[in-house]
Design a protein around this motif. Structure first.
Motif, PDB file in Angstrom:
ATOM      1  N   ARG A  23      52.695  31.135  83.757  1.00  0.00           N
ATOM      2  CA  ARG A  23      52.210  32.414  84.265  1.00  0.00           C
ATOM      3  C   ARG A  23      52.378  33.486  83.202  1.00  0.00           C
ATOM      4  N   VAL A  24      51.691  34.601  83.408  1.00  0.00           N
ATOM      5  CA  VAL A  24      51.865  35.747  82.519  1.00  0.00           C
ATOM      6  C   VAL A  24      52.203  36.976  83.344  1.00  0.00           C
ATOM      7  N   SER A  25      52.849  37.938  82.717  1.00  0.00           N
ATOM      8  CA  SER A  25      53.173  39.205  83.358  1.00  0.00           C
ATOM      9  C   SER A  25      53.199  40.311  82.290  1.00  0.00           C
ATOM     10  N   PRO A  26      52.412  41.378  82.487  1.00  0.00           N
ATOM     11  CA  PRO A  26      51.482  41.596  83.599  1.00  0.00           C
ATOM     12  C   PRO A  26      50.129  40.944  83.317  1.00  0.00           C
ATOM     13  N   HIS A  27      49.275  40.904  84.349  1.00  0.00           N
ATOM     14  CA  HIS A  27      47.934  40.357  84.165  1.00  0.00           C
ATOM     15  C   HIS A  27      46.993  41.364  83.507  1.00  0.00           C
ATOM     16  N   ASP A  28      47.321  42.651  83.602  1.00  0.00           N
ATOM     17  CA  ASP A  28      46.444  43.695  83.071  1.00  0.00           C
ATOM     18  C   ASP A  28      47.187  44.485  82.004  1.00  0.00           C
ATOM     19  N   LEU A  29      46.515  44.694  80.883  1.00  0.00           N
ATOM     20  CA  LEU A  29      47.142  45.321  79.732  1.00  0.00           C
ATOM     21  C   LEU A  29      46.188  46.340  79.129  1.00  0.00           C
ATOM     22  N   ARG A  30      46.711  47.490  78.755  1.00  0.00           N
ATOM     23  CA  ARG A  30      45.938  48.494  78.039  1.00  0.00           C
ATOM     24  C   ARG A  30      46.478  48.601  76.622  1.00  0.00           C
ATOM     25  N   VAL A  31      45.563  48.742  75.664  1.00  0.00           N
ATOM     26  CA  VAL A  31      45.972  48.883  74.271  1.00  0.00           C
ATOM     27  C   VAL A  31      44.954  49.763  73.551  1.00  0.00           C
ATOM     28  N   ILE A 181      41.503  41.453 104.621  1.00  0.00           N
ATOM     29  CA  ILE A 181      41.274  40.124 105.209  1.00  0.00           C
ATOM     30  C   ILE A 181      41.329  39.073 104.107  1.00  0.00           C
ATOM     31  N   PRO A 182      42.379  38.232 104.099  1.00  0.00           N
ATOM     32  CA  PRO A 182      42.565  37.256 103.010  1.00  0.00           C
ATOM     33  C   PRO A 182      41.374  36.322 102.818  1.00  0.00           C
ATOM     34  N   GLU A 183      40.758  35.877 103.912  1.00  0.00           N
ATOM     35  CA  GLU A 183      39.627  34.955 103.798  1.00  0.00           C
ATOM     36  C   GLU A 183      38.488  35.569 102.995  1.00  0.00           C
ATOM     37  N   ILE A 184      38.203  36.844 103.256  1.00  0.00           N
ATOM     38  CA  ILE A 184      37.119  37.517 102.545  1.00  0.00           C
ATOM     39  C   ILE A 184      37.507  37.766 101.093  1.00  0.00           C
ATOM     40  N   GLU A 185      38.766  38.133 100.879  1.00  0.00           N
ATOM     41  CA  GLU A 185      39.231  38.345  99.511  1.00  0.00           C
ATOM     42  C   GLU A 185      39.120  37.054  98.696  1.00  0.00           C
ATOM     43  N   GLN A 186      39.447  35.912  99.309  1.00  0.00           N
ATOM     44  CA  GLN A 186      39.336  34.635  98.617  1.00  0.00           C
ATOM     45  C   GLN A 186      37.888  34.286  98.310  1.00  0.00           C
ATOM     46  N   GLN A 187      36.981  34.652  99.208  1.00  0.00           N
ATOM     47  CA  GLN A 187      35.562  34.436  98.934  1.00  0.00           C
ATOM     48  C   GLN A 187      35.129  35.240  97.716  1.00  0.00           C
ATOM     49  N   TYR A 188      35.675  36.439  97.580  1.00  0.00           N
ATOM     50  CA  TYR A 188      35.350  37.261  96.406  1.00  0.00           C
ATOM     51  C   TYR A 188      35.894  36.624  95.142  1.00  0.00           C
ATOM     52  N   HIS A 192      34.725  35.413  91.372  1.00  0.00           N
ATOM     53  CA  HIS A 192      35.314  36.268  90.333  1.00  0.00           C
ATOM     54  C   HIS A 192      36.752  35.801  90.118  1.00  0.00           C
ATOM     55  N   GLU A 193      36.884  34.607  89.540  1.00  0.00           N
ATOM     56  CA  GLU A 193      38.167  33.915  89.516  1.00  0.00           C
ATOM     57  C   GLU A 193      39.285  34.741  88.894  1.00  0.00           C
ATOM     58  N   LYS A 194      38.990  35.452  87.841  1.00  0.00           N
ATOM     59  CA  LYS A 194      40.034  36.207  87.158  1.00  0.00           C
ATOM     60  C   LYS A 194      39.751  37.701  87.194  1.00  0.00           C
ATOM     61  N   GLY A 195      39.039  38.098  88.233  1.00  0.00           N
ATOM     62  CA  GLY A 195      38.713  39.503  88.380  1.00  0.00           C
ATOM     63  C   GLY A 195      39.715  40.216  89.267  1.00  0.00           C
ATOM     64  N   LEU A 196      39.492  41.498  89.426  1.00  0.00           N
ATOM     65  CA  LEU A 196      40.312  42.334  90.291  1.00  0.00           C
ATOM     66  C   LEU A 196      39.557  42.633  91.570  1.00  0.00           C
ATOM     67  N   ASN A 197      40.298  42.813  92.651  1.00  0.00           N
ATOM     68  CA  ASN A 197      39.673  43.271  93.887  1.00  0.00           C
ATOM     69  C   ASN A 197      39.128  44.682  93.638  1.00  0.00           C
ATOM     70  N   PRO A 198      37.820  44.892  93.814  1.00  0.00           N
ATOM     71  CA  PRO A 198      37.241  46.201  93.499  1.00  0.00           C
ATOM     72  C   PRO A 198      37.677  47.311  94.446  1.00  0.00           C
ATOM     73  N   VAL A 199      38.245  46.948  95.587  1.00  0.00           N
ATOM     74  CA  VAL A 199      38.684  47.947  96.565  1.00  0.00           C
ATOM     75  C   VAL A 199      40.154  48.277  96.326  1.00  0.00           C
ATOM     76  N   GLN A 200      40.444  49.558  96.158  1.00  0.00           N
ATOM     77  CA  GLN A 200      41.796  50.034  95.935  1.00  0.00           C
ATOM     78  C   GLN A 200      42.254  50.857  97.139  1.00  0.00           C
ATOM     79  N   PRO A 201      43.569  51.097  97.260  1.00  0.00           N
ATOM     80  CA  PRO A 201      44.072  51.858  98.425  1.00  0.00           C
ATOM     81  C   PRO A 201      43.412  53.213  98.613  1.00  0.00           C
TER      82      PRO A 201
END
Length: 381
Positions: A23-31, A181-188, A192-201
Motif C-alpha cells: 500500500r501507499v500513503s497518501p494516495h494523493d500528492l501535490r508537488v 451508497i456503497p453499491e453506487i460508489e463501487q459502480q463508479y 474509475h479504478e484509481k479515481g476519486l469520488n467526484p462528490v465531496q462533503p
C-alpha cells in the motif's frame, strides 16, 4: 467435506495469509515544478522469504519522476519513503509494479500526483472556491427575506421556482447516492479504478441546503400574497417530461436493466437541462411586467459573484496544472457558469436600466386585484 478438502482449505488459507499486500500513503500528492514531496510505500507481510523488485511507473514520464525509480526489497524491510519530483504541470498517476506480486496485492499501490506551477496559485484558487461556495450558499436568502418583508411573492415567477426545486432535488439525489451508497460508489470505481469520488462533503451540504431553501420559498408561496400567479402550461409540460424520464429510468434501475449509477447520471442530466432553461421564465416575466419588483436583486448579485468566481477558479486551475482540456475539452461546467452569469447580467440590466423607474414602489399588503393581468402594478403604488 472430507480429509482432502480440509487439507486444500488449510493450504489456501496459508497461501492467502502469506501474501504481501503493498500500500501507499497518501494516495494523493501535490508537488511544485522542480520541487519534491514524498509518500510511504509499505508491506503488510512480516515473514518474507524472497527478494522482490519494485518499479515505479508514471503514466506520463514527462510530468513527474520518483527517486528511486526502482529498487530490490530486502527481507527485513517493510516500508520505504519515496520522493516524487515535479517536472511539468499536470496530473499523473504513478503505479507501483512489484515482481512476483499478485495483482490484488498491489491494487492499492498507486499515487495520484498533481504537479503545480505555483503553490500560491493553489491557495488563491482554494480561497476563491470557498468564497464562491459561500456566495452561492447564501444567495437564496435575499429572496426569502424579501418575500417575508413584503408578505408577498408577487414578482417571483412560479415556473422559475418550480424548476429550481426539481433541479436541486435531482442534484441532491446524485450527490447523496454517489457519496453515501456503497453499491453506487463501487459502480463508479469499477470504471474509475484509481479515481476519486467526484462528490465531496461540501457538494452534499450545498445541494441539500439548496433544496431546503427553495422549499422554504415554495412554502412562502402558500402563505403570502400571490396575485394571480400560477404555473404555466409550458412549465407543466416540461415537468411532465422530466417526471416521465426520471420515472422510466427508475423503473429500469429497479428491474436491474440499468445501473443505479446510470440512473443518478440521468438525474444529473435533468439538473443540467434545468440550469439551461430555468432563468428564461423569470426574465420573460420581468419583461412582460416591465418591472423587477418582487425579484430580489441581492440573489442575482450573489449568484453573479459565485458564477464569476467559479469560472475564475477553473481558469486558475487550468493554468496552474496546464489542464486547459478541463475547460475546452469538457465545456459543460464552464458553459453553465457562463450561461448563468450572462442571465445575471441581463437581470441587472433589467433592474437598473430597463425598469429602474418601476422599482421604488411601496407594497400595500392585500391590495392585489386578482382580475388584473399585470398583478405587480396592482400591488404597488
Amino acid at each position: 467435506m472430507g480429509y482432502f478438502g480440509l487439507v486444500v482449505l488449510i493450504l489456501v488459507l496459508v497461501v492467502t495469509d502469506s501474501r504481501a499486500e503493498f500500500r501507499v500513503s497518501p494516495h494523493d500528492l501535490r508537488v511544485v515544478i522542480n520541487g519534491s514531496n514524498s509518500f510511504l510505500l509499505y508491506s503488510t507481510e512480516k515473514n518474507r522469504t524472497q527478494d522482490s523488485k519494485v518499479v515505479f511507473q508514471p503514466e506520463h514520464v514527462d510530468l513527474a519522476r520518483t527517486e528511486p525509480d526502482g529498487f530490490f526489497i530486502k527481507n527485513d524491510e517493510y516500508n520505504w519513503t519515496i520522493k516524487v519530483i515535479g517536472l511539468e504541470p499536470g496530473h499523473v498517476l504513478i503505479n507501483v509494479n512489484i515482481s512476483d506480486a499478485h495483482p490484488s496485492d498491489i491494487s492499492e499501490a498507486f499515487v495520484r500526483v498533481t504537479v503545480e506551477r505555483s503553490e500560491a496559485l493553489y491557495h488563491i484558487s482554494s480561497i476563491v472556491g470557498w468564497v464562491y461556495f459561500f456566495a452561492w450558499s447564501i444567495s437564496f436568502y435575499p429572496q426569502i427575506w424579501s418575500n417575508y418583508k413584503r408578505k408577498s411573492v408577487v414578482g417571483l415567477n412560479f415556473d422559475y421556482l418550480s424548476l429550481n426545486v426539481v433541479g436541486f432535488i435531482m442534484y441532491s439525489l446524485f450527490n447523496c447516492g454517489l457519496y453515501w451508497i456503497p453499491e453506487i460508489e463501487q459502480q463508479y470505481f469499477s470504471s474509475h479504478e484509481k479515481g476519486l469520488n467526484p462528490v465531496q462533503p461540501n457538494d452534499i451540504f450545498f445541494s441539500l441546503h439548496a433544496v431546503v431553501a427553495t422549499l422554504v420559498t415554495v412554502f412562502q408561496c402558500f402563505i403570502y400574497e400571490t396575485g394571480n400567479q400560477k404555473l404555466s402550461v409550458t412549465a407543466l409540460i416540461i415537468h411532465g417530461i422530466f417526471v416521465s424520464f426520471v420515472t422510466t429510468s427508475l423503473i429500469f434501475a429497479l428491474l436491474r436493466a440499468l445501473q443505479w449509477l446510470e440512473f443518478l447520471y440521468y438525474c444529473s442530466y435533468v439538473k443540467l437541462v434545468i440550469t439551461l432553461i430555468k432563468y428564461i421564465p423569470q426574465a420573460f416575466y420581468n419583461y412582460k411586467r416591465k418591472s423587477t419588483i418582487g425579484w430580489s436583486i441581492g440573489n442575482i448579485f450573489l449568484d453573479f459573484t459565485g458564477g464569476v468566481l467559479s469560472m475564475l477558479q477553473m481558469i486558475l486551475n487550468a493554468h496552474n496544472y496546464d489542464d486547459w482540456k478541463s475547460i475546452y475539452g469538457d465545456p459543460t461546467k464552464f458553459g453553465l457558469g457562463f450561461f448563468s452569469v450572462a442571465f445575471d447580467v441581463f437581470f441587472i440590466v433589467q433592474h437598473y436600466v430597463l425598469y429602474r423607474d418601476r422599482n421604488d414602489y411601496s407594497i400595500i399588503p392585500g391590495n392585489c386585484q386578482e382580475n388584473r393581468e399585470d398583478e405587480a402594478s396592482s400591488c404597488y403604488v
